[in-house]
Write an enzyme that holds these catalytic residues in place. Structure first.
Site, PDB file in Angstrom:
ATOM      1  N   GLY A 130      36.329  45.668  31.482  1.00  0.00           N
ATOM      2  CA  GLY A 130      35.665  45.665  30.181  1.00  0.00           C
ATOM      3  C   GLY A 130      34.637  46.774  30.064  1.00  0.00           C
ATOM      4  O   GLY A 130      33.440  46.533  30.234  1.00  0.00           O
ATOM      5  N   GLU A 251      38.763  55.634  40.955  1.00  0.00           N
ATOM      6  CA  GLU A 251      40.058  55.883  40.322  1.00  0.00           C
ATOM      7  C   GLU A 251      40.781  57.037  40.992  1.00  0.00           C
ATOM      8  O   GLU A 251      41.918  57.321  40.679  1.00  0.00           O
ATOM      9  CB  GLU A 251      39.865  56.211  38.841  1.00  0.00           C
ATOM     10  CG  GLU A 251      39.542  54.989  38.023  1.00  0.00           C
ATOM     11  CD  GLU A 251      39.897  55.200  36.571  1.00  0.00           C
ATOM     12  OE1 GLU A 251      41.062  55.015  36.217  1.00  0.00           O
ATOM     13  OE2 GLU A 251      38.991  55.550  35.798  1.00  0.00           O
TER      14      GLU A 251
END
Lengths: 397, 383, 397, 383
Positions: A130, A251
């Protein structure tokens, strides 16, 4: 600088390959698709995640106590390659395993590690992210979702109000890691906190967002008095910005290699189509196929540079450029796919609007240069952080 | 020499803008494209009956307005600006020029009359399953045995073929190639042996159909004009259609630019309207550069088509290649500069993006037209 | 909207073509080069300018009293085309005829018109442009050259101090039109004046700037107490910014068509080379040649749109995009030329560093996207003035 | 698997940086390039005698350091970063690998020994006037009549050919094509019948020569190795040279990026450092993206060359095409972002720009290497 693997590493490769082959030609043969973005058959795919977890192949770089294997970098590279080579399915648990898990490992408390990591690696709990909001797209510091501590039946709880968007996999998630404003009146990067919030509660509503492909892989997620225990904050309250930035840096892990193998499958499909329909004889198409192939090889080399540097604790310059490189490459791959397919690529497979895989890839790739930092934001980051150029003046909002 | 629109042409544009402000509004476009027909019948009726646009480039002798390709380009541009779905392009820009250039005076009168008055919707069935552009792609065979003729084969990618009353079918004699053996046949859509199947197309605002012809009997009067002239007529008609499509693409590029500019002025990120960042500004500037170049190419080609000076083949190839690229670039930027919202089904960016892609392929890709242009430039054959 | 010419216009075309052919196969046959940038044989080329002036072909759009013909737009288009078709030489007088002359015509006093325009059109006085400075490249408003009014022997005079750069043709010029700061303490666009300054005086020094081609077509020009009469200011003192902006807009006149014909000669040379060496059979080169050809045709159409609009007093949108379009096109043409020529294009013709014409064009074209507003500045102008986007925040210098 | 430089490799880079900080300074480069020789003899002597770089990738058996292509790539990268002119590339990266892969052990020892110690400068005479890359471009013929052989013909574009003591000449038997009939001949530059002419080259930092061979007599011992193996050896050597050149281009791209970044930080326009404008920032970011991708390609290829895993042909084609494009883009941006000053002779941008162009052409253009790659990818023949 060397690219070959040691005998022990080759042994590890065989072990991984053998296990994967056994599973994917055996009990999980139905999941052998090689498709990275696939949200079909979620229950079946959770079974796969649990099988990975039981065999400790789910998060091999983690410590053994949390379900991992303490795998070396080379082993992580090898496993990512073998996973893709076996055309194993995309990981329904990847947001937890690759983003939230490493964040908790690095910045969480011992209690948080024990509570969350084993269930993550075991495929028992699934996560969604989120971060983005309708008014905090490229500008994450503009987050307006807010949380305040209130007394709850079992102690103090965060109570959350706001809206997140582009929450992929939210429909399958048990938990959400979310960035929210916890200091009233704060603006920008200050006063944010990184909360871990259960999804299965009354205050959480999920609404799918339909994309230009006609499908809905993303969601809007509404928090309307949703609650989580006070201890479910990673890092100090108010320090959420730093924690979120750390997640962004995760990431760039070994998962980039898995992504590349997915790209390779797409490129192979395009090459196959070009050979079938004669486009492979067109000198212009050949140039572009070669360029795409070269770009993929370069991505692999860049990943290995990044991973080796990360291991030695150095921040390597190519890490800054990796996201925009692959995103732009993939967007071009989509255009190449369409040019190879020709008019036939613009025909769907079923009414009302079911498109071919490569056609969907063409459309989907347009989002690659938008999410996780638009190309424009990426260039700003490169210019300011890697090259040290002066910051852009900010408006007085 | 007067390379600006005349007052009359400006009035046509204003009328079109007024019409499309209502009939090309986003919710109407979306409602229409989800219907089986793929367009709004009320809007179509207004266009062809009240406005009389179907006959704008047709001679008065067949009931047209007697204007030309520049006026047609203006309508196409305005229609493209709002990605309006309608059988206008297939009827007026594809089928009508084919009939006009191939047909005898009698055929023209009987076939173009209903088009000009808006009674008939028409489509050009040209390209077979292989998808090759131009005459090489013809997938239907005209078999003559004695005085009877039969059509056999398949045309795919037939724009608005599912909505056509009249099909203009391009066919070949068995085994022929190039300009040899081409015929154009006028075929009512209800003819026995004609199977029309609406396809799922990337661009929902311009549906296509596959048309299968299973031993369809054809009479001599259905074959347009003299057989040996059909290839040239079809080539000429396709050039005009390419120019009309280029004009539409120009409008698409302009529409993408306008919508994105407006968004950049109001969307705030990092405490500023995003349109105040050079990263955004300069891409919008690039869109305008491309759009203006596209306009120059399209207007020039339309002018050439009307004044018979210079080379139409060249002008069409330039217009189609450049306007395709400009529209795609602008639509791609429209998606990118809108950020996440530009990638959703709800936002119109996807309509422009898909239209841009599909219209770039339609009637020959930019690469195809540049290769044509290379040949026209006297570069000889490619190796 | 129509592209053909009337019978009267065709008569005018024949007249122009006949005169040009007579001159360029007769007394001026040695100047029949078709080269736009050529500063060889300046005296000979001034003879050509005077011949043009005598026959009233020098500035045909001007009123007859200043040496022109009151030519219509169509006639100007026709003359530009025929001039280039005849491969007539580049105009040594073009900075006066195309930039300063129209400015004086629009904004000068009657006395200035009578003093300067006839000698300009007659090829008796030559002009150079003093805009750029070392610290006012893209940012013209940063001009530091300053002038103050002093008493002179024949009345008040402007006394000028400062340095201009990129002053092309200064070595052949009799006059310079220059933007200078005339209000002490003023900054930015305010307090500038547009002065007309004689070049042949003690206070003016010219130093050539050697370019990457090895040649020196531009200069630095130093003003060290240079003087000009008080009346030699166009527009009001302090209003020089507006006047200079007007000049910039005159760059988009019929001369763009002449420039295009020069480009056409270059493209033809490249096509010729491609046919000779086989590059014309390469499908990639063919695409690029076709793209270049298309770009040139589009430039012509855009020029005609601009000119027609200008005639009707409207500001047309394509006028904003023209400079960056041709500059970028030409830069690509240079790269195409080199790719067509292959390795042979990288060999010079004479020691120490004489390069082939197309190779020089390749190098020279890199300046096209820099002078008269870099591509970056052009995009800003398009975004702010044509699209109405918000201005970039300016630094507090 | 360790895809980062070792400590020893880092030390080599630091030594190179120290050396080039002095010997690659702008005024030294410029002074050197204007001399007839085109390079600084003092700098060259230091490189090859003191630093011992000429033998870095040569085996210890011939007097080399016994290191590999990664170490050579580091030196090439640092040399490229300051566009340093020297016969290093021609001697160490072009001629030496050809001798090493084609020559017998005895030939290697006698010819590579003087190269490794810095006594001999060498050049590879490969490409005829036509300029075609690779074996197809060979313009010299080796005519055998009985036991005597003669070289006839011309090699152009011979990098540093005017400064070579030793020429390695690629020649063909009359009428041969492809890999058939290729020989490599070691020829002292002073041999009778050898005419060497320095050419005027676009890139003044890497002069080229035309070498005419007028019935030059050749003994059997001058012919390197076995005739049938020469084509493969030359192809292998060219791949290594392409990788070394790619590394140099990577350095050029990085040098252009660094200089332009520094300029953007100090140059003020519109009241701000121009590096604070996104128009400038984002182009610098694009330069860095290209430069980093180039490094990945070049390092990867150099690694492949040393570890004998994977496909060298593929890695070389990828490195040469990508690094050429990256360097050209960066150099072009260097000119553009410096504004007017970047276009002058006095500023170093022109040196990078010309080197970028010339090195892109040298040993095959990006287009050539992408087509090679297409063939290696199994796409079959082009139409």
């Amino acid at each position: 600088m060397r690219l070959d693997f040691s005998p022990q590493e080759e042994t590890f490769r065989r072990e991984a390959a053998t296990w994967l082959e056994g599973q994917l030609s055996g009990p999980f043969a139905d999941l052998r698709t090689g498709r990275a973005h696939d949200i079909s058959a979620p229950e079946r795919r959770k079974e796969w995640e649990r099988a990975l977890g039981r065999a400790r192949w789910s998060a091999i770089g983690w410590p053994e106590e949390y379900g991992g294997r303490n795998a070396t970098l080379a082993e992580q590279v090898i496993f990512a390659e073998e996973y893709a080579r076996a055309r194993a399915p995309g990981r329904l648990g990847h947001l937890g395993i690759e983003l939230c898990g490493p964040t908790i490992l690095a910045l969480g408390t011992e209690a948080q590690k024990r509570r969350f990591l084993p269930k993550m690696s075991a495929g028992e709990e699934y996560w969604c992210q989120g971060y983005s909001e309708p008014n905090a797209g490229s500008d994450l510091s503009n987050v307006r979702t807010r949380a305040r501590l209130e007394k709850g039946p079992n102690g103090p709880e965060w109570v959350i109000e706001g809206q997140k968007t582009w929450t992929s996999l939210a429909q399958f998630a048990d938990w959400c890691f979310l960035v929210t404003r916890t200091e009233e009146g704060s603006t920008g990067a200050r006063g944010l906190s990184y909360l871990l919030v259960p999804m299965h509660q009354k205050g959480v509503t999920i609404r799918p967002i339909r994309q230009m492909t006609g499908e809905a892989e993303f969601n809007e997620t509404f928090f309307d008095g949703a609650r989580t225990a006070a201890e479910n904050v990673v890092g100090a309250p108010g320090e959420g910005w730093k924690v979120a930035m750390a997640t962004l840096s995760f990431e760039r892990g070994a998962s980039t290699l898995a992504q590349q193998m997915g790209f390779r499958n797409q490129l192979d499909a395009i090459i196959g189509a070009a050979k079938d329909n004669g486009a492979a004889r067109d000198p212009l198409i050949r140039q572009r196929l070669a360029e795409a192939y070269a770009g993929l090889k370069i991505m692999r080399a860049s990943s290995l540079r990044m991973l080796t540097s990360a291991q030695s604790g150095k921040l390597s310059p190519e890490a800054f450029t990796y996201k925009i490189f692959w995103a732009t490459w993939h967007r071009k791959l989509g255009e190449l796919a369409m040019d190879v397919l020709g008019p036939a690529g613009e025909l769907g497979t079923a009414a009302p609007y079911e498109l071919q895989e490569l056609t969907k890839m063409f459309l989907f790739s347009r989002a690659d240069t938008i999410y996780a930092g638009t190309n424009q934001v990426q260039r700003n980051i490169i210019a300011e952080r890697a090259l040290g150029l002066p910051k852009e003046p900010r408006g007085g909002a | 020499m007067q390379f600006a629109f005349t007052e009359e042409q400006d009035l046509i544009r204003e009328a079109a803008q007024t019409f499309f402000r209502e009939h090309g509004a986003s919710q109407r476009v979306r409602a229409a494209m989800e219907t089986p027909l793929g367009y709004d019948e009320g809007s179509w009726a207004t266009m062809v009956r009240e406005m009389g646009w179907a006959g704008i480039a047709l001679p008065e002798s067949v009931g047209g307005t007697g204007l030309g390709n520049v006026e047609l380009a203006i309508l196409q541009e305005e229609a493209g600006r709002c990605v309006q779905p309608s059988p206008f392009f297939s009827t007026v820009c594809l089928a009508a020029p084919a009939i006009r250039h191939a047909g005898t005076p009698a055929q023209q009168e009987s076939l173009l009359g209903p088009i000009a008055t808006g009674e008939a919707r028409a489509a050009l069935a040209l390209t077979g399953a292989g998808g090759a552009p131009g005459l090489e792609g013809i997938g239907v065979t005209l078999e003559r045995s004695g005085r009877k003729s039969r059509l056999v084969g398949e045309a795919s990618y037939v724009v608005h073929g599912h909505a056509a009353d009249l099909l203009v079918v391009a066919a070949r004699s068995p085994g022929s190639r190039g300009a040899e053996g081409v015929s154009l046949i006028a075929l009512p859509a209800g003819t026995k042996g004609v199977r029309i199947e609406k396809l799922v197309a990337l661009d929902l605002t311009r549906p296509m159909a596959r048309i299968r012809l299973e031993n369809v009997e054809v009479t001599t009067t259905q074959i347009l004009g003299e057989p040996e002239a059909a290839a040239a007529a079809l080539t000429q008609a396709l050039r005009l259609a390419q120019i009309a499509l280029a004009a539409e693409q120009t409008g698409g590029a302009q529409g993408a630019l306008e919508t994105t500019t407006a968004y950049a002025k109001q969307r705030v990120q990092f405490g500023r309207a995003i349109g105040s960042f050079q990263a955004i500004k300069h891409r919008l500037a690039d869109m305008m550069i491309a759009a203006e170049a596209a306009k120059s190419a399209a207007y020039y080609a339309a002018c050439i088509a009307d004044t018979a000076i210079g080379e139409l083949a060249e002008a069409a190839a330039i217009a189609k290649s450049r306007c395709s690229d400009a529209f795609f670039d602008c639509a791609a930027n429209m998606v990118q500069l809108h950020g996440g919202i530009g990638f959703t089904w709800e936002h119109d960016a996807q309509l422009y993006f898909k239209r841009a892609r599909a219209s770039s392929t339609l009637l020959g890709t930019p690469q195809y037209h540049r290769e044509l242009l290379a040949q026209l430039m006297g570069l000889g054959a490619a190796s």
